[in-house]
Design a protein around this motif. Structure first.
Motif, mmCIF file in Angstrom:
data_model
loop_
_atom_site.group_PDB
_atom_site.id
_atom_site.type_symbol
_atom_site.label_atom_id
_atom_site.label_comp_id
_atom_site.label_asym_id
_atom_site.label_seq_id
_atom_site.Cartn_x
_atom_site.Cartn_y
_atom_site.Cartn_z
ATOM 1 N N GLN A 103 0.806 -1.213 0.000
ATOM 2 C CA GLN A 103 0.000 0.000 0.000
ATOM 3 C C GLN A 103 0.850 1.280 0.000
ATOM 4 O OE1 GLN A 103 -2.413 -0.480 3.501
ATOM 5 N NE2 GLN A 103 -0.829 0.189 4.926
ATOM 6 N N HIS A 104 2.167 1.127 -0.035
ATOM 7 C CA HIS A 104 3.040 2.303 -0.049
ATOM 8 C C HIS A 104 3.171 2.842 -1.469
ATOM 9 C CE1 HIS A 104 6.715 4.752 0.481
ATOM 10 N NE2 HIS A 104 6.312 4.843 1.732
ATOM 11 N N GLN A 105 3.350 4.152 -1.582
ATOM 12 C CA GLN A 105 3.427 4.793 -2.892
ATOM 13 C C GLN A 105 4.635 4.349 -3.712
ATOM 14 O OE1 GLN A 105 3.656 8.986 -2.050
ATOM 15 N NE2 GLN A 105 5.687 8.866 -1.123
ATOM 16 N N ASN A 106 5.672 3.835 -3.044
ATOM 17 C CA ASN A 106 6.864 3.403 -3.766
ATOM 18 C C ASN A 106 6.721 2.001 -4.349
ATOM 19 O OD1 ASN A 106 9.679 3.964 -4.553
ATOM 20 N ND2 ASN A 106 10.214 2.319 -3.128
ATOM 21 N N ASP A 116 5.009 0.924 -6.794
ATOM 22 C CA ASP A 116 5.087 0.929 -8.267
ATOM 23 C C ASP A 116 6.533 0.845 -8.733
ATOM 24 O OD1 ASP A 116 2.373 1.018 -8.568
ATOM 25 O OD2 ASP A 116 2.266 3.166 -8.980
ATOM 26 N N ASN A 117 7.436 1.546 -8.041
ATOM 27 C CA ASN A 117 8.857 1.476 -8.405
ATOM 28 C C ASN A 117 9.431 0.096 -8.112
ATOM 29 O OD1 ASN A 117 9.048 4.192 -9.274
ATOM 30 N ND2 ASN A 117 9.296 4.893 -7.172
ATOM 31 N N LYS A 121 -0.426 -4.913 -11.806
ATOM 32 C CA LYS A 121 0.768 -4.057 -11.907
ATOM 33 C C LYS A 121 1.876 -4.749 -12.702
ATOM 34 C CE LYS A 121 0.019 -1.352 -7.697
ATOM 35 N NZ LYS A 121 -0.076 -0.036 -8.363
ATOM 36 N N ASP A 137 13.444 4.305 -2.841
ATOM 37 C CA ASP A 137 13.410 3.970 -4.265
ATOM 38 C C ASP A 137 14.729 3.318 -4.698
ATOM 39 O OD1 ASP A 137 12.696 3.747 -6.896
ATOM 40 O OD2 ASP A 137 12.994 5.869 -7.380
#
Length: 445
Positions: A36-39, A41-42, A109, A274
């Protein structure tokens, strides 16, 4: 232009790691917080890159915060015992709902292929299924854990078949039984079990922090299994000084168990940083904490194949006048005197011990540490190893000739002496005018 040169240099340095990891199994243990963390996707982009480089990937994922949110929304009170959720039949639909949704989101994803994105052209196949058979955890210290389970069997052959076809295996932390029941599992323990059964090269855990830190807040780059056990043992002196959250304790405990059962290295990296996964796998110093049976760095006797590494290390110091120049031929004949400090197959330190048995003395010579590691205690470890070797040879004193590092040796118990204190058959070059320092070994603890 400088950025381009930096990138090219990094890519070249990463090449040995790319070759090492190709066709090897790496298990990624991903928590619900990671997902659920924004990173995240990276992280997905980095997973796609690993897959394209021929790494065989298994993703084991948890869902604790998602399950907590679903239970709270439905006014169901959750309880934990010994860091495990007590899973009641009432909770199980929400557990399965959370895992089903997360599985679909991860697959989505990993299926992306938008032009001008890191996922373009990846075409990753993701497979999941009833790979894990489980059994009830049962009653622990009088508490019935209900539908919380533990691993009974893993379908290694099926998972390996998918990995051989370059697919990514996706394993939620649930298990099935012969009676048709579904059990809620600890993702940390499951990931360790999967890594062991698949003979994985590495197991990587994601947490918020960049690995384990000591009481001063300093990152511990390496930990042995014994050190990890000391950190997680509430009764130990070390554990009382460490501020580990429950997830770190769970991961560290599972990491130690995986190493004991055959996984060579377990890594703990930050999901918020990241590129942490790539740094950990493709750079010498990594990003987080690595757990292994023994220390990652190894001080050992030099071998013939170490000659080039030693020469690369000492040549700059010879040119600056710190060391006396040695030819390759001379070095090869004297390798039996040398110890080397090796980090991931690279020579980062060396030292020679030349014995003078008639005088019960040894000369510390050609002492060198890579500039990138001089502030990390490598020199002290190497000196300790030389002193230990000297004692095994019944040498009672150690001397060194130096033109630049007099105070470093003084700080470590050496004293300035005259050239006349040297063993009788040791020549002294008056033109070089080196300082002579000596340490009495039989006075040391």
């Amino acid at each position: 232009m400088s950025e381009m040169k930096e990138w090219v240099g990094w890519f070249r340095k990463a090449s040995p790691y790319i070759n090492t990891h190709r066709n090897k199994v790496i298990v990624l243990a991903i928590s619900g917080e990671t997902l659920q963390h924004q990173n995240f996707d990276n992280i997905v982009h980095d997973i796609a890159l690993l897959n394209s480089l021929g790494v065989r990937l298994v993703i084991v994922f948890g869902a604790r915060p998602q399950i907590d949110a679903a239970l709270e929304k439905n006014n169901i009170v959750a309880s934990f015992h010994q860091s495990l959720r007590v899973t009641t039949p009432e909770m199980m639909p929400y557990v399965l709902e959370a895992y089903g949704r997360l599985r679909s989101e991860i697959e989505a994803k990993l299926s992306m292929g938008v032009v001008n994105s890191p996922m373009h052209g990846a075409q990753i196949n993701v497979v999941s299924g009833n790979f894990v058979m489980a059994k009830p955890h049962g009653v622990s210290a009088g508490i019935d854990l209900g539908l919380t389970g533990m691993v009974r069997r893993i379908d290694v052959a099926t998972i390996a078949g998918h990995l051989n076809s370059s697919a990514i295996a996706l394993v939620p932390a649930v298990g099935y039984s012969m009676s048709g029941d579904v059990f809620n599992l600890s993702y940390e323990a499951l990931a360790a079990e999967v890594a062991v059964k698949l003979s994985a090269e590495k197991l990587v855990y994601f947490a918020y922090d960049s690995g384990i830190k000591n009481s001063k807040g300093e990152l511990l780059k390496q930990m042995t299994v014994a050190e990890a056990a000391n950190y997680t043992d509430e009764k130990s002196h070390s554990a009382g000084q460490k501020n580990l959250d429950q997830e770190q304790i769970n991961q560290l405990t599972a990491a130690a168990k995986a190493c004991e059962d055959g996984v060579s290295r377990v890594h703990m990296v930050s999901y918020a940083h990241d590129g942490a996964l790539l740094e950990e796998l493709f750079t010498r110093d990594g990003h987080g904490t690595m757990v292994s049976i023994d220390h990652y760095d190894q001080i050992r006797p030099a071998k013939l194949e170490d000659t080039n590494g030693i020469l690369e290390l000492i040549r700059p110091l010879e040119e600056q006048g710190f060391l006396v120049r040695r030819s390759r031929e001379l070095l090869e004949t004297e390798l039996d005197y040398f110890l080397v400090d090796v980090r991931d197959n690279a020579i980062i330190g060396c030292a020679g011990l030349y014995p003078f048995p008639d005088d019960q003395a040894g000369e510390l010579s050609c002492f060198a540490v890579d500039p990138n590691y001089r502030r990390h205690g490598r020199g002290d470890r190497l000196l300790d190893a030389i002193e230990a070797r000297a004692k095994t040879q019944n040498l009672s004193k150690l001397f060194v000739l130096t033109t630049k590092t007099e105070h470093w040796f003084k700080e470590r118990g050496f004293s300035l002496v005259s050239a006349q204190s040297l063993p009788g058959n040791k020549s002294y070059n008056a033109d070089r005018n080196a300082k002579v320092l000596m340490k009495i070994l039989n006075e040391q603890n």
